[in-house]
Design a protein around this motif. Structure first.
Motif, mmCIF file in Angstrom:
data_model
loop_
_atom_site.group_PDB
_atom_site.id
_atom_site.type_symbol
_atom_site.label_atom_id
_atom_site.label_comp_id
_atom_site.label_asym_id
_atom_site.label_seq_id
_atom_site.Cartn_x
_atom_site.Cartn_y
_atom_site.Cartn_z
ATOM 1 N N CYS A 106 0.840 -1.212 0.000
ATOM 2 C CA CYS A 106 0.000 0.000 0.000
ATOM 3 C C CYS A 106 0.869 1.255 0.000
ATOM 4 N N ILE A 107 1.932 1.217 0.799
ATOM 5 C CA ILE A 107 2.845 2.379 0.827
ATOM 6 C C ILE A 107 3.446 2.599 -0.559
ATOM 7 N N CYS A 143 4.512 6.394 6.176
ATOM 8 C CA CYS A 143 3.121 6.629 5.761
ATOM 9 C C CYS A 143 2.851 8.133 5.678
ATOM 10 N N GLU A 144 3.289 8.852 6.707
ATOM 11 C CA GLU A 144 3.025 10.301 6.744
ATOM 12 C C GLU A 144 3.733 10.994 5.578
ATOM 13 N N LYS A 145 4.989 10.599 5.349
ATOM 14 C CA LYS A 145 5.774 11.193 4.268
ATOM 15 C C LYS A 145 5.122 10.974 2.903
ATOM 16 N N THR A 149 -2.918 6.664 3.825
ATOM 17 C CA THR A 149 -3.895 6.403 4.885
ATOM 18 C C THR A 149 -3.794 4.928 5.290
ATOM 19 N N ALA A 150 -3.419 4.704 6.552
ATOM 20 C CA ALA A 150 -3.357 3.322 7.069
ATOM 21 C C ALA A 150 -4.114 3.313 8.390
ATOM 22 N N ILE A 151 -5.273 2.640 8.405
ATOM 23 C CA ILE A 151 -6.087 2.574 9.627
ATOM 24 C C ILE A 151 -5.884 1.199 10.245
ATOM 25 N N GLY A 381 -4.454 10.300 5.514
ATOM 26 C CA GLY A 381 -3.161 10.593 4.901
ATOM 27 C C GLY A 381 -1.987 10.243 5.798
ATOM 28 N N LYS A 382 -2.212 9.389 6.781
ATOM 29 C CA LYS A 382 -1.143 8.922 7.670
ATOM 30 C C LYS A 382 -1.580 7.628 8.348
ATOM 31 N N MET A 383 -0.691 7.060 9.150
ATOM 32 C CA MET A 383 -1.046 5.846 9.884
ATOM 33 C C MET A 383 -1.699 6.226 11.207
#
Lengths: 420, 420
Positions: A106-107, A143-145, A149-151, A381-383
């Motif tokens: 996903c990344i 993920c942030e960079k 989106t990782a939930i 848009g982040k983990m």
């Protein structure tokens, strides 16, 4: 890869009882989610789910459901499948051993990632807390960079109970919450001598190691069945439960300022007896033993082989589950307690999607999360873990798609929904 | 082969806990029995027994003890070993699966054959009664024709309890005996969570199938733990036991005119619980299952692999066994009951021969039988079960070599011996 403005089209990885629920619920909400893909090691199992979705006519609007054979431990294979299908959302409900390879894919591709249980290394049980720190959170910065989106842990527990914790926390005076006790009771009956409600290997692995809880703002270690509580709960009545190790404690303790966060799992006397016998004999060990004939065997895998397939339990499962959070703190300076909870019915779950209640409660929430990603409300848009997101649209959506939330406090017992 | 006038020199087949006792007791009585040989699949285990005999200085008169590697399923190999060693007596205390190949070798060579348990086919459990009819008794005519002494089931149970049955039978008015109840109580403690006293595979196989008993002069079928009795017994006190299938019923019912012959095995609540869990889960099955990874495994062999090695229990075993026969009939026309029994002590057995009491009670009687063959008193020249032989010299000899017999009846509780 080109990311669509509105995220659509879902790849479901896994083909067990929970994947069956996810597929049905995605189909029932495909005006939001678009086309579907299911992939697992065994394509036949994906095809059986696709047949079941077609048979029940679950699609809300016309769309396609394609099935794929996939070795989800192979990141390159997952990347290739995401790219060839063009999906924007991956719901990972496969084995707990594949989380990191799927997340990596996903990344790499930009797809949103949603799972329902923490990553595990098959060779280890109950690693050092916080568990998320061992695998998932090591990918947080990346993920942030890359705006991924990782939930994490968006099933029922972890997942909905994390949202319940946040709701209870927000209802109390700031900084006043002392205790969050998550209680998971399955008061259903499957009619077999003994069975686990999901993969026996994963089920038993939860209980054979150290029980970590968060108490007095630090990790405490216990053994399974060492600490018991008894509650009189809505619908299911008086129930015993036992301090257990569970994923959500490992994120809630980092994300909420609460000194005591515990998870309690309900067990009947019979389950405990069987578990105790198997564990004391060494039959739940993930370490191989050698038979007199020289064959190397992992006892736990043999126990799994003789137990009923969890998905076979669904047709005859009756009774209800009650899972919720007791949150203690102060409201307007006075001691207060709320219980935020859901009650689900095994038979109703089977009639709706062909799965029992445990799979149902685990499978509906990641679909709600995917819908909120699709609409942008949870496209972080982040983990993140669930308690880091606004719980209100999640609860409102779950109320609509099959998992209604209720609340019990000084004002009585009532449905819970939010005006946003 | 030339048969010596007086039979001497013994080949012990097997190298488990019972063989250890047999070797020590043969050595302690080798003025009668001569030189010794021990053979098993694993020569190391024979060597360990030989070392133990040397260490304890068990030989009564100077003699040799040689060890041999042997595949006892290979009749020709057994024949070759009997011929090369020149032994006249074979004591078979190996696995229950080798009886017929060893017996064949004795028939071919003229050696006397003694065993302690019925022949079993590894692929079957609890075959149709009488069990002796399936394998042993099919060789009866050939033994008689070739003048072969074959004493079947000469351990404690079967074995000594068959002699006890005959003694009780002979004490009653002719034709008056209505009931023989054999009761086997192990009131010892090994200090482990769970263990079987001999090979778990054989132990569990006794209890997973149909329980055959002889009642109203016909075979009756029950399930294990279906029928219970409670007795207040000498030394061990009040004990529960359960109707069980066992070898001796299958010969006593043919050889004595008694309408009710039952075997009762004592079990604690804990043993029964563990057994019930394992059996209900399918973990005691001798039929292979396939793991999710495709490995074929026999569950019972995995259970055996995780349980303690029975021989490891000996050093810490404490407490006593009580095994005996309650015989009901008439004496001088009046209702009468006798209890003929032995009490043994686990610790004393370990101190004397390095084995626990269950192995001790099983291993001493075949040595007594061998001594009676050597002296000619039991050199029957045909195939017999123990109740077909004169019990008096057997009981007298057991009194001397470590298994004293007692009797309880209207005249009180006393030692039992015979003037011959």
């Amino acid at each position: 890869m080109n990311k669509a403005q509105s995220k659509k089209d879902v790849l479901i990885i896994g083909a067990g009882g929970v994947a069956q629920v996810v597929a049905h619920k995605c189909a029932m909400n495909n005006d939001v989610l678009g086309n579907l893909h299911i992939a697992s090691r065994t394509k036949d199992k994906c095809d059986a789910i696709a047949d079941s979705v077609a048979e029940k006519g679950s699609f809300k609007v016309p769309a396609s459901l394609q099935t794929h054979e996939l070795n989800a431990l192979d990141t390159q294979a997952v990347i290739a499948l995401i790219e060839s299908t063009g999906v924007n959302i991956v719901i990972n409900v496969g084995s707990a051993f594949i989380n990191m390879s799927v997340l990596e894919a996903c990344i790499e591709t930009g797809a949103a990632y949603i799972d329902t249980a923490i990553h595990e290394d098959p060779r280890k049980i109950c690693e050092t807390p916080p568990w998320y720190g061992n695998y998932e959170w090591k990918r947080k910065a990346r993920c942030e960079k890359h705006n991924i989106t990782a939930i994490l842990g968006a099933g029922f527990d972890p997942g909905v109970v994390n949202a319940y914790a946040k709701i209870g926390y927000d209802m109390m005076d700031k900084g006043s919450v002392t205790d969050i006790d998550i209680i998971d009771i399955n008061a259903g009956s499957h009619g077999k001598y003994f069975a686990t409600n999901f993969d026996p290997e994963i089920n038993f692995r939860e209980f054979t190691g150290t029980v970590y809880s968060w108490q007095d703002s630090q990790w405490q270690s216990n053994k399974m069945f060492e600490v018991k509580r008894t509650d009189d709960l809505p619908v299911v009545g008086v129930q015993n439960s036992y301090l257990s190790g569970h994923d959500e404690i490992h994120s809630l303790s980092a994300n909420l300022d609460v000194p005591n966060i515990r998870f309690w799992m309900g067990f009947g006397e019979h389950y405990m007896n069987v578990f105790t016998v198997l564990q004391n004999l060494g039959l739940l060990s993930e370490q191989p033993v050698k038979t007199a004939e020289g064959q190397e065997v992992v006892p736990l895998k043999v126990v799994k082989a003789v137990l009923p397939d969890p998905s076979s339990l669904a047709p005859n499962y009756t009774g209800k589950t009650c899972i919720g959070d007791k949150v203690k703190g102060k409201q307007n300076g006075e001691d207060a307690e709320v219980f935020v909870y859901n009650v689900s019915d095994h038979k109703e779950a089977y009639n709706e999607v062909g799965s029992q209640g445990i799979s149902y409660t685990a499978g509906v929430p990641p679909v709600a999360a995917a819908m909120l990603v699709a609409t942008g409300e949870w496209d972080a848009g982040k983990m993140v873990n669930v308690e880091e997101l606004d719980p209100r649209p999640f609860i409102n959506l779950l109320n609509k798609i099959g998992l209604p939330t209720r609340i019990q406090d000084a004002n009585g017992d009532r449905e819970l929904s939010f005006d946003i």
